[in-house]
Write an enzyme that holds these catalytic residues in place. Structure first.
Site, PDB file in Angstrom:
ATOM      1  N   CYS B  77       4.729  -7.116  -3.783  1.00 21.23           N
ATOM      2  CA  CYS B  77       5.056  -5.699  -3.624  1.00 21.23           C
ATOM      3  C   CYS B  77       5.533  -5.418  -2.197  1.00 21.23           C
ATOM      4  O   CYS B  77       6.590  -5.879  -1.797  1.00 21.23           O
ATOM      5  CB  CYS B  77       3.869  -4.820  -4.033  1.00 21.23           C
ATOM      6  SG  CYS B  77       4.338  -3.098  -4.273  1.00 21.23           S
ATOM      7  N   HIS B 177       3.289  -6.613  -9.405  1.00 23.26           N
ATOM      8  CA  HIS B 177       1.952  -7.107  -9.060  1.00 23.26           C
ATOM      9  C   HIS B 177       1.495  -8.130 -10.102  1.00 23.26           C
ATOM     10  O   HIS B 177       1.006  -7.739 -11.157  1.00 23.26           O
ATOM     11  CB  HIS B 177       0.953  -5.950  -9.036  1.00 23.26           C
ATOM     12  CG  HIS B 177       1.117  -5.052  -7.852  1.00 23.26           C
ATOM     13  ND1 HIS B 177       0.433  -5.233  -6.679  1.00 23.26           N
ATOM     14  CD2 HIS B 177       1.910  -3.977  -7.653  1.00 23.26           C
ATOM     15  CE1 HIS B 177       0.786  -4.312  -5.798  1.00 23.26           C
ATOM     16  NE2 HIS B 177       1.684  -3.522  -6.373  1.00 23.26           N
ATOM     17  N   GLU B 179      -1.106  -9.822 -10.110  1.00 26.12           N
ATOM     18  CA  GLU B 179      -2.563  -9.704 -10.296  1.00 26.12           C
ATOM     19  C   GLU B 179      -2.944  -8.511 -11.168  1.00 26.12           C
ATOM     20  O   GLU B 179      -4.104  -8.350 -11.523  1.00 26.12           O
ATOM     21  CB  GLU B 179      -3.253  -9.631  -8.924  1.00 26.12           C
ATOM     22  CG  GLU B 179      -3.210  -8.277  -8.212  1.00 26.12           C
ATOM     23  CD  GLU B 179      -1.887  -7.945  -7.524  1.00 26.12           C
ATOM     24  OE1 GLU B 179      -0.877  -8.633  -7.793  1.00 26.12           O
ATOM     25  OE2 GLU B 179      -1.859  -6.990  -6.728  1.00 26.12           O
TER      26      GLU B 179
END
Lengths: 274, 198
Positions: B77, B177, B179
């Site tokens: 990001c 992202h 994650e």
């Protein structure tokens, strides 16, 4: 193309150890639905796009319990997490983000102290600042009646929408659309819009409200309150122009699991993540 | 060991949880020594370009040295955006300058931030994106990177085509992202650990 998001909401009663998920009807009667961490994990595995935890008890000591719930959840859940309830100071945002949340939602505290939105968005970024609005229809006789309020034509007349605080217990006189526009100006990244008239009724989202909100904002709008069937979610995304749809009981009680809702939406041509 | 750089920004628990979930050894750190010892460096990040660069000032040289030596690097990001020279978000602030180019505001016409799940348009072969087809990834950003040269491995469509993945030698970076992108995101992190071992 950006997918429309499906967001299960867990209303958490944190008065018991580890918390429990409950579901109210029109902000009142309560039903027990399960363990927050377990439910969140199940929804993640089912393909939920995001998960909202709402602390309906929201007292200071219970926020510690919420922190633990978030920490435990994010060990196994890899989609965005939003926490609402009891977020009053910029430090509260930081604390929840440190615990693993991605966004915090605030309602009463933002109305009481709008500068909170500016301060929080500067500190943690707009993307983490969700403002929740609980809106109630206020019917009027004529569309010309009001000055600065947004008057909306609904199926049984004309109304404006009033913001409520303290979980629906107090009304503010503030117009919901105007307030949302101010929130956007102050740095909110998203609006979580709940219709108090529809919440718990399973009659569908308040589409005129959702649509007017979305048309007047440049930030995403999450429709909430009233979903009973997948068709209601379809309505919110099409006529309601919502970016995301939040639901609780249809998921908790397994009436329509997340994959069923998503398959339906995809068959109707709505872009969803499957 | 993977060093996740802690510069006081964002949700570091999620990224370390995600690496733990795929069985990778990752440590959240702000220590230059730990970064030097690590097998790879991850630069996460949410927030504004300017404040991130300010907080990164202390680690700047360490990051540049390690990347210069060929250590695998993953930016996420804002961790992608700071690789470029500058951003409209914070005029006058110097980025890491590892990838020539600028970061621009997402143009009006769509809601900003670009928030939610979007698909990738694959531009070239990439080990990081191995196995990616029509999966969705979670994006949340108001600015987008416009790098110069042939460094974009994937883009995403949000009215305009925006940079989603930058790769240049040992530098890898995703605008989304991983994650927070479910199992598809964890696969990207697995691919990154594969790059580290290679």
């Amino acid at each position: 193309m950006l997918a429309k998001r499906i967001i299960p909401c867990l209303d958490c009663d944190l008065q018991v150890p580890n918390g429990r998920v409950v579901k109210g009807v029109e902000f009142k009667q309560i039903r027990y639905a399960g363990d927050p961490v377990e439910l969140a994990t199940r929804y993640y595995e089912d393909g939920a796009d995001e998960i909202v935890f709402l602390d309906i008890t929201a007292s200071h000591e219970r926020r510690e319990t919420m922190t633990h719930v978030i920490e435990a959840t994010t060990e196994n859940v890899f989609v965005p997490i939003c926490v609402g309830g009891g977020i009053r100071k910029p430090e509260d945002y930081v604390k929840m983000l440190k615990a693993g949340a991605d966004k915090c939602s605030t309602n009463t505290a933002a109305i009481k102290n709008p500068d909170l939105i500016n301060e929080a968005s500067e500190l943690v970024g707009s993307q983490a600042c969700v403002v929740a609005i609980d809106a109630k229809r206020r019917y009027i006789d004529s569309p010309r009646e009001s000055d600065e309020r947004f008057i909306i034509e609904v199926d049984d007349g004309y109304c404006w929408y009033e913001c409520s605080i303290y979980g629906g217990r107090e009304f503010t006189g503030i117009d919901a659309i105007n307030w949302a526009m101010e929130c956007q100006e102050r740095g909110a990244g998203e609006i979580l819009l709940t219709s108090m008239d529809r919440d718990g009724t399973k009659e569908g989202y308040d589409i005129p409200l959702t649509r007017t909100m979305s048309q007047n904002l440049d930030i995403p709008v999450i429709a909430s309150g009233g979903v009973g069937r997948p068709e209601h979610i379809y309505e919110a995304f099409t006529n309601g122009m919502a970016d995301a749809a939040l639901a609780a009981s249809i998921f908790h009680f397994n009436e329509y699991p997340v994959p069923v809702v998503k398959e339906y939406l995809r068959s109707m041509g709505v872009p969803v993540r499957i | 060991m993977i060093a996740i750089i802690d510069y006081g920004s964002g949700n570091l628990r999620s990224i370390s949880n995600a690496f733990r979930r795929i069985g990778a050894d990752a440590l959240v750190t702000s220590s230059s020594k730990t970064m030097d010892e690590a097998d790879a460096i991850v630069l996460p990040g949410v927030g504004a370009f300017g404040s991130a660069m300010e907080k990164l000032e202390e680690s700047r040289e360490t990051i540049l040295e390690n990347i210069g030596e060929g250590k695998p690097f993953l930016g996420i990001c804002l961790g992608l955006q700071v690789l470029l020279d500058e951003s409209q978000e914070s005029p006058g602030v110097r980025g890491l300058g590892l990838v020539p180019g600028r970061v621009l505001r997402i143009p009006p016409g769509n809601k900003v931030p670009h928030m939610g799940w979007n698909q990738l348009i694959i531009k070239r072969d990439s080990q990081l994106l191995d196995g990616v087809d029509d999966e969705y990834f979670y994006f949340v950003h108001s600015y987008h990177a416009e790098p110069e040269g042939d460094v974009v491995s994937a883009t995403t469509d949000y009215g305009i085509e925006m940079t989603a993945v930058i790769e240049k030698d040992n530098i890898h970076a995703t605008q989304f992202h991983p994650e927070k992108s479910g199992e598809a995101g964890l696969d990207i992190l697995r691919n990154f650990t594969g790059i580290i071992k290679a």
